[in-house]
Design a protein around this motif. Structure first.
Motif, mmCIF file in Angstrom:
data_model
loop_
_atom_site.group_PDB
_atom_site.id
_atom_site.type_symbol
_atom_site.label_atom_id
_atom_site.label_comp_id
_atom_site.label_asym_id
_atom_site.label_seq_id
_atom_site.Cartn_x
_atom_site.Cartn_y
_atom_site.Cartn_z
ATOM 1 N N ARG A 81 0.828 -1.193 0.000
ATOM 2 C CA ARG A 81 0.000 0.000 0.000
ATOM 3 C C ARG A 81 0.871 1.253 0.000
ATOM 4 O O ARG A 81 1.955 1.266 0.595
ATOM 5 C CB ARG A 81 -0.910 0.026 1.222
ATOM 6 C CG ARG A 81 -1.942 -1.090 1.297
ATOM 7 C CD ARG A 81 -2.877 -0.843 2.469
ATOM 8 N NE ARG A 81 -2.138 -0.619 3.719
ATOM 9 C CZ ARG A 81 -2.653 -0.046 4.808
ATOM 10 N NH1 ARG A 81 -3.900 0.405 4.792
ATOM 11 N NH2 ARG A 81 -1.915 0.096 5.897
ATOM 12 N N LEU A 83 0.334 3.925 1.589
ATOM 13 C CA LEU A 83 0.468 4.394 2.967
ATOM 14 C C LEU A 83 1.625 3.695 3.669
ATOM 15 O O LEU A 83 2.414 4.344 4.376
ATOM 16 C CB LEU A 83 -0.825 4.166 3.749
ATOM 17 C CG LEU A 83 -0.772 4.533 5.242
ATOM 18 C CD1 LEU A 83 -0.416 6.007 5.419
ATOM 19 C CD2 LEU A 83 -2.096 4.217 5.923
ATOM 20 N N SER A 93 2.034 10.674 6.690
ATOM 21 C CA SER A 93 0.780 10.384 6.018
ATOM 22 C C SER A 93 1.030 10.170 4.537
ATOM 23 O O SER A 93 2.061 10.600 3.994
ATOM 24 C CB SER A 93 -0.215 11.539 6.195
ATOM 25 O OG SER A 93 0.236 12.692 5.506
ATOM 26 N N SER A 94 0.064 9.529 3.863
ATOM 27 C CA SER A 94 0.191 9.326 2.428
ATOM 28 C C SER A 94 0.095 10.658 1.684
ATOM 29 O O SER A 94 0.691 10.831 0.611
ATOM 30 C CB SER A 94 -0.873 8.348 1.918
ATOM 31 O OG SER A 94 -2.169 8.830 2.214
#
Length: 304
Positions: A81, A83, A93-94
């Motif tokens: 992912r 993230l 954070s992404s």
């Protein structure tokens, strides 16, 4: 005892080598200036200044760019992912990761993954003893800026899978062609990469095609022998770096320009072709004292 690199004393290289090796091993961990200072043997105060003087960038900037480079590989080669990749890259954070990634690559992490093609311009490659030594003595870390008019060239070109791979044979063929032609003798020689990496289409085998042009400066409309082509370099503003050393180490100079300087200089790159100039300071492709000027097109500054 460690051997001394030509032009780079061991007491200069060794602390910086230890520092970048530590950074590389701990990219997915918290890295503190206190830890780096301890590894290097310098105080934090002196490490900051020595690192910047030797590499042309800050320690924090180098760590960030290396983390983004590793993240780019993970985006292409894993299904993790975004993230998770962001957190491993030191971002909280992404969203923060996406902003930083896009500032370097021009694409969001999702778009980069979807495109599926490695894009190395802007991503810092890991420094080692050779590249550290080269930055210390083989390239001007801060360029001079010039504004040029059009330059007329006569030469030959060849398509190649990567920049530089066809150059020795291409230069050899050019030198044979120009021999005995008065309008091509003497003066400055030029090497031009005609196909920017970002604009190139991939070949069937996944390689990126480039077109290399080599030639000599000439008058606007010369009578050229068969097989010799005319070319005009567009005028404008350029950042000029001087490479010192064998032509084989030019790749390290370009690594610095595209992977470090271009990200932090505050200059906007232009779409004109970049080129190399070989004048009286060039003493042969293998001479350690040879100098080559590299012209990188940049937009006209607001002040100019």
């Amino acid at each position: 005892m460690e051997p001394e690199e030509e032009g780079c004393p061991v007491d200069y290289l060794a602390p910086l080598t230890r520092t970048v090796e530590y950074i590389e091993k701990h990219l997915n961990e918290k890295i503190t200036l206190k830890d780096l200072a301890k590894i290097s043997g310098y105080s934090a105060y002196h490490l900051i200044r020595i690192f910047t003087a030797a590499t042309g960038g800050t320690i924090g900037g180098y760590v960030r760019k290396r983390r983004l480079a590793v993240a780019a590989e993970a985006l292409l080669n894993t299904e993790r992912r975004v993230l998770d990749i962001a957190l491993d890259s030191g971002f909280g954070s992404s969203e923060a990761f996406s902003r930083s990634f896009k500032s370097v690559c021009g694409l969001s992490p999702h778009a980069y993954r979807k495109r599926g093609v490695a894009h190395y311009v802007g991503f810092e490659r890991p420094l080692d003893r050779i590249s550290l030594c080269h930055r210390a003595s083989g390239v001007t870390l801060q360029p001079r800026f010039v504004t040029l008019g059009e330059i007329w060239l006569a030469g030959i070109r060849e398509r190649t899978a990567a920049p530089g791979t066809a150059l020795p044979a291409l230069w050899s063929r050019w030198n044979r062609l120009r021999a005995g032609v008065p309008c091509l003798a003497g003066g400055r020689s030029f090497g031009v990469c005609e196909t920017p990496a970002e604009a190139a289409c991939l070949e069937a085998d996944g390689s990126v095609p480039y077109i290399e042009f080599v030639g000599a400066e000439t008058s606007p409309f010369p009578e050229l022998p068969e097989g010799v082509l005319a070319k005009t370099l567009t005028g404008g503003r350029y950042a000029v770096f001087t490479h010192t050393g064998a032509a084989a180490s030019l790749a390290q100079t370009y690594d610095y320009i595209w992977g470090s300087w271009a990200l932090t200089a505050g200059e906007t790159l232009d779409d004109r072709e970049d080129f190399e100039v070989y004048d009286s300071r060039f003493r042969g492709p293998e001479c350690p004292d040879s100098q080559i000027d590299l012209y990188i097109p940049v937009r006209q500054s607001m002040e100019g």
